[in-house]
Design a protein around this motif. Structure first.
Motif, PDB file in Angstrom:
ATOM      1  N   VAL A  70       0.780  -1.272  -0.030  1.00 55.32           N
ATOM      2  CA  VAL A  70       0.057   0.123  -0.038  1.00 55.32           C
ATOM      3  C   VAL A  70       0.762   1.239  -0.010  1.00 55.32           C
ATOM      4  CG1 VAL A  70      -1.697   1.456   1.283  1.00 55.32           C
ATOM      5  CG2 VAL A  70      -1.992  -1.465   0.992  1.00 55.32           C
ATOM      6  N   GLY A  71       1.885   1.117   0.882  1.00 54.81           N
ATOM      7  CA  GLY A  71       2.699   2.614   1.000  1.00 54.81           C
ATOM      8  C   GLY A  71       3.557   2.571  -0.433  1.00 54.81           C
ATOM      9  N   THR A 126       2.507  -8.139   3.611  1.00 55.67           N
ATOM     10  CA  THR A 126       2.635  -8.258   2.096  1.00 55.67           C
ATOM     11  C   THR A 126       3.196  -9.480   1.471  1.00 55.67           C
ATOM     12  OG1 THR A 126       2.233  -5.841   1.707  1.00 55.67           O
ATOM     13  CG2 THR A 126       3.314  -7.078  -0.030  1.00 55.67           C
ATOM     14  N   HIS A 149       3.685 -12.198   2.437  1.00 55.86           N
ATOM     15  CA  HIS A 149       2.965 -13.641   2.409  1.00 55.86           C
ATOM     16  C   HIS A 149       1.646 -13.843   1.705  1.00 55.86           C
ATOM     17  CE1 HIS A 149       1.986 -12.281   6.884  1.00 55.86           C
ATOM     18  NE2 HIS A 149       0.958 -12.231   6.011  1.00 55.86           N
ATOM     19  N   TYR A 159      -3.545 -20.451   4.951  1.00 56.55           N
ATOM     20  CA  TYR A 159      -3.572 -21.320   3.773  1.00 56.55           C
ATOM     21  C   TYR A 159      -2.578 -22.317   3.724  1.00 56.55           C
ATOM     22  CZ  TYR A 159       0.459 -18.227   2.016  1.00 56.55           C
ATOM     23  OH  TYR A 159       1.374 -17.564   1.546  1.00 56.55           O
ATOM     24  N   TYR A 173     -10.756 -20.555  -0.847  1.00 57.44           N
ATOM     25  CA  TYR A 173     -10.222 -20.309  -2.131  1.00 57.44           C
ATOM     26  C   TYR A 173      -8.920 -21.159  -2.551  1.00 57.44           C
ATOM     27  CZ  TYR A 173      -6.726 -17.378   0.408  1.00 57.44           C
ATOM     28  OH  TYR A 173      -5.867 -16.997   1.099  1.00 57.44           O
ATOM     29  N   PHE A 176      -6.668  -3.538   5.611  1.00 58.37           N
ATOM     30  CA  PHE A 176      -7.413  -3.970   4.376  1.00 58.37           C
ATOM     31  C   PHE A 176      -7.928  -5.235   4.190  1.00 58.37           C
ATOM     32  CE2 PHE A 176      -4.987  -0.336   2.878  1.00 58.37           C
ATOM     33  CZ  PHE A 176      -5.772   0.140   1.653  1.00 58.37           C
ATOM     34  N   ILE A 221      -3.702  -6.751  -1.567  1.00 60.23           N
ATOM     35  CA  ILE A 221      -3.042  -6.746  -2.832  1.00 60.23           C
ATOM     36  C   ILE A 221      -3.992  -6.280  -3.859  1.00 60.23           C
ATOM     37  CG2 ILE A 221      -1.571  -8.428  -4.352  1.00 60.23           C
ATOM     38  CD1 ILE A 221      -0.442  -8.056  -1.579  1.00 60.23           C
TER      39      ILE A 221
END
Ligand SMILES: Cc1cc2nc3c(=O)[nH]c(=O)nc-3n(C[C@H](O)[C@H](O)[C@H](O)COP(=O)(O)OP(=O)(O)OC[C@H]3O[C@@H](n4cnc5c(N)ncnc54)[C@H](O)[C@@H]3O)c2cc1C
Length: 815
Positions: free
Chosen positions: A18-19, A47, A49, A230, A254, A347, A352
């Motif tokens: 995001v940054g 981010t 992983h 996951y 998913y 988020f 992502i």
């Protein structure tokens, strides 16, 4: 220690995706004086992983627009920067194992069409053709989004960072920001391990650390981390490399092809909050201990949907933290407490796919001083100050993670961390059968269950269990009298010799009115967009009472406070908790109130749109003759400690009049028949009062100008390119909620902005903007069309009107 500049226009705290996206987009806009500080290495927080799913369909139009932009950005990023991203547009298949889920998917598909997203509705067999390892047992249908994709989060972040550096941004790793400096109500810089950096703008992109970073400046950033799981299987022979993403929300899972293996992740209904006492200082590229027991039941379900998993073997069991917010939507924008301090965090495991759009609009927001379009869904100003409470956040996070794949039922209510803010009447309403819904932590009666019926929701896309009870409340208001507890309203006082001048400049309507007058008005921005929709009562020459909705309390108060020019003799106070509010509405409301007060209530003594202090029972209350339901009625503003006695008096006196307690669902049905607009749905900072049909509340010729007048004038001259209309479905067996596409003569011309069943009219009703390919939208053009509204992939004829369907001349209100 690195050599750091003493000043930067913008300092970004945090080098996650995001940054880096924000830095990239600031550079794209030509803003190069940007310093990004990362405490360890880029991507080392959450981010690195991420599973890397990049979907586009979100709950609302503008969030979908942002996710759509992300896909377009990632698609070209490798070409642009020369840094591989791993982005592949493999598409995604979402399957439904129940009729309700299929309806949800089809409604989503209909919404997607509004935004130009490619989407196909599939049979189970067709889904299997796209995803050959799929078991179709128990499946009802599916949708396919061909432009969805997947990416490598680390490489994509590095590509954004490279693009940012090329544009002149300086990125420093291994340097922790340790504090935020402020001066005169503005942010003025940051402290770091290598010294201070002065800055005009500071942006908190610190991921799961963002709450703590906010605390440094005494700013609320309500988010909390949770464990997120996951697995990655051993290699599976013959697994197609371009396999679409598969989502089986009914099994919370998913599936993604990952270099010849399958990555399977979950959004379980009861998550494990993590890091309540703070995120460890050393955390970088870390993972959390595996907890197979927690996820085991879901692994079994995944095996049923994708049987090859039974024999595949697990290579990696991954558990990593991600941050979640109380309403499952991210936090974006300038914080209300401190000018120049922005945030982009929380988020909810879609960072992502959201980063591209969020970085772009936040860059625009920072450089232009306002969001590029309505971003209320994610605007941090929607949060209530109490929501930084750690216990509240931890308890809510148990539920937030699973919401991503839970059924997004209409009227769905949170089940955790409830009972936070309560009206003084809460217990009385509860014993009268109230079923409560929550807005910003405030418990409000949505409907009342009759004796013997449990006040709890049974969700569906059709008529829910409370439909008839709410209809009876609605009818009581139309035919007799109903009582609403509206204590959750935001209430502000603006007082001082300059109060009239300050408010006059803010309000599009005339507020320099005699004391006792109530004015319905909008606050506009310079672009003519509606920042707030409220009522203003002149209590005295130098004092106004301003009333707004519960959801916008923080936002509107800060707009007010920031609109007082330096040196002006006016002070704003948030008095929301000082007053409870009862709405006594319906044709018998006057006669009922007359039994409790000595003052005259007829239209000569107490005209519409006026307000008086009157005695009710033993109390002295402010009665305002206004309505949001389209009937004769009074809003009673009662000092909080008096409201129980006043309520008891009204309920006792109401018996002969057939008084009925009524909830917010009935209120919504009533207001929809009158086409009263709702800020946040029908009107927002990108809609003007002219487009919204609120020109009656614009005082063009008042002395002095008002913010936004020039923009309105330009719009008036050019002609309106979009207009809000009232809609009524010709069939009553399908429900409208919002975001349904509107078709005119077979062409897509808009979408429903808010909706509810209208019990007097006996039809599903909505409001929505129509546009005409950039040409003016005239009453003639509207009248000449044949309309349909698309509900879950089916087009249903509808009526359209510029005027309300119910009592268009507002005779009942003024009787
Ligand atoms: C298991 C898992 C799977 C996921 N899968 C997906 C997916 O498929 N698709 C998707 O869209 N999203 C996914 N997500 C979510 C996604 O990873 C996150 O939403 C996203 O990475 C958040 O990015 P961020 O930049 O906000 O935070 P982070 O990546 O955590 O970045 C914040 C950075 O700020 C730095 N920082 C903190 N404090 C300071 C300080 N004081 N000074 C300087 N720097 C500081 C940290 O070191 C960190 O690098 C997944 C998350 C998990 C946990």
């Amino acid at each position: 220690m690195p050599d750091i500049p003493s000043h930067a226009s913008v300092v970004i705290i945090g080098g996650g995706i995001v940054g880096c996206s924000l830095a990239y987009h600031l550079a794209k806009r030509g803003c190069a004086d940007v310093l990004l500080l990362e405490r360890r290495k880029l991507t080392c927080g959450t981010t690195w992983h991420a599973a890397g799913l990049v979907g586009q369909l979100r709950a609302t139009q503008n969030l979908t627009r942002l996710a759509q932009y992300t896909t377009q950005l990632y698609e070209g990023l490798e070409r642009e920067t020369g840094q591989a991203t791993g982005f592949r547009q493999v598409g995604s298949v979402a399957v439904a194992a129940s009729e309700a889920r299929f309806e949800e998917l089809k409604r989503g598909a209909s919404m997607a069409r509004c935004f130009g997203l490619e989407v196909q509705v599939l049979s189970p067999g067709a889904a299997r053709e796209r995803w050959p390892l799929l078991s179709t047992d128990g499946l009802v249908g599916a949708v396919f989004l061909p432009k969805d994709g997947r990416t490598n989060p680390v490489d994509t972040t590095q590509a954004l960072a490279r693009g940012a550096r090329r544009g002149g941004v300086r990125i420093i790793e291994d340097l922790k920001v340790t504090g935020i400096h402020k001066s005169n109500g503005r942010v003025s810089g940051v402290a770091t391990d290598a010294g201070d950096v002065r800055a005009d703008i500071v942006v908190n992109c610190a991921g799961m650390w963002a709450r703590e970073v906010g605390e440094w400046a005494d700013v609320s950033v309500p988010l909390h981390a949770a464990e997120h799981f996951y697995i990655v299987t051993q290699p599976i022979a013959g697994l197609p490399s371009e396999l679409p993403i598969l989502r089986d929300a009914d099994a919370c899972s998913y599936f993604k092809e990952d270099t010849g293996k399958l990555l399977v992740g979950w959004f379980e209904p009861r998550a494990k909050p993590w890091g309540t006492d703070g995120i460890p200082e050393s955390f970088a590229f870390d993972q959390l201990p595996a907890d197979v027991n927690h996820i085991e039941p879901l692994i079994a379900q995944a095996m049923q949907r994708v049987p090859v998993l039974e024999s595949a073997g697990v290579q990696v069991f991954f558990n990593g933290p991600e941050s979640f917010t109380p309403d499952d939507r991210y936090l974006l924008g300038e914080v209300p407490e401190l000018r120049g301090l922005y945030v982009a965090a929380g988020f909810n495991s879609i960072g992502i796919q959201s980063a591209g759009g969020a970085g772009k609009v936040l860059a625009d927001w920072i450089l232009d001083g306002h969001p590029p379009f309505d971003l209320w869904d994610v605007d941090i100003r929607r949060c209530a100050p109490f929501q930084r409470n750690t216990r509240y956040l931890r308890d809510r996070t148990v539920e937030s993670l699973g919401l991503l794949y839970a059924m997004h039922w209409p009227f769905r209510q949170a089940e955790t961390a409830r009972g936070v803010r309560k009206s003084p009447l809460h217990d009385r309403l509860a014993s009268a059968g109230a079923c409560f819904g929550e807005v910003a932590g405030y418990e409000r009666a949505n409907w009342f269950a009759p004796t013997g019926v449990e006040p709890r929701y049974e969700y569906s896309y059709g008529r829910q269990n409370w439909f008839e009870y709410s209809a009876a409340e609605h009818r009581a208001v139309r035919e007799r009298v109903g009582l609403f507890d509206q204590s959750s309203f935001g209430k502000f006082v603006l007082r001082g010799p300059d109060a009239a001048a300050v408010l006059g400049r803010m309000c599009a309507n005339e507020v320099d009115v005699p004391p006792g007058k109530v004015v319905y008005t909008q606050w506009l921005n310079e672009r003519g967009g509606i920042e707030a929709d409220l009522t203003v009562t002149r209590e005295a020459v130098d004092s106004y009472l301003i009333v707004t909705s519960c959801a916008t309390q923080a936002r509107d108060f800060h707009w007010l406070a920031r609109s007082i020019p330096q040196g002006a003799r006016a002070v704003a106070l948030d008095v929301s908790s000082a007053y409870a509010v009862l709405g006594l509405m319906g044709p018998c409301s006057r006669d009922l109130l007359a039994t409790l007060t000595d003052g005259g209530l007829d239209s000569a003594a107490f005209p519409f749109a006026t307000s008086q202090l009157i005695d009710v029972g033993y109390a002295r209350v402010r009665a305002s003759r206004i309505t949001y339901v389209g009937e004769l009625g009074y809003e009673l503003y009662i000092p909080t400690e008096f409201v129980q006695s006043v309520y008891d008096e009204i309920v006792a006196a109401g018996k002969p009049f057939g008084l009925r307690l009524a909830g917010y669902h009935a209120l919504n049905s009533l207001r929809m028949e009158k086409a009263y607009r709702h800020w946040g749905h029908d009107i927002s900072d990108e809609d003007s009062p002219l487009e919204a049909g609120l020109q009656f509340a614009v005082a063009w010729s008042k002395a002095g100008s008002f913010v936004g007048r020039d923009a309105l004038e330009r719009q008036r001259v050019a002609g309106l390119r979009r207009r809000l209309v009232a809609l009524a479905l010709e069939r009553d067996d399908r429900m409208l909620y919002h975001n349904e596409p509107i078709w005119r003569n077979g062409e897509l011309v808009g979408r429903v902005s808010s909706a509810m069943f209208g019990h007097t009219l006996g039809a599903p009703l909505g409001l929505g903007y129509l546009s005409n390919r950039g040409e003016p939208v005239t009453p003639e053009w509207i009248g000449a069309g044949r309309y349909e509204i698309e509900v879950a992939d089916e087009r249903i004829p509808a009526r359209v009107s510029l005027r309300p369907f119910y009592d268009p001349a507002s005779e009942r209100v003024k009787q």
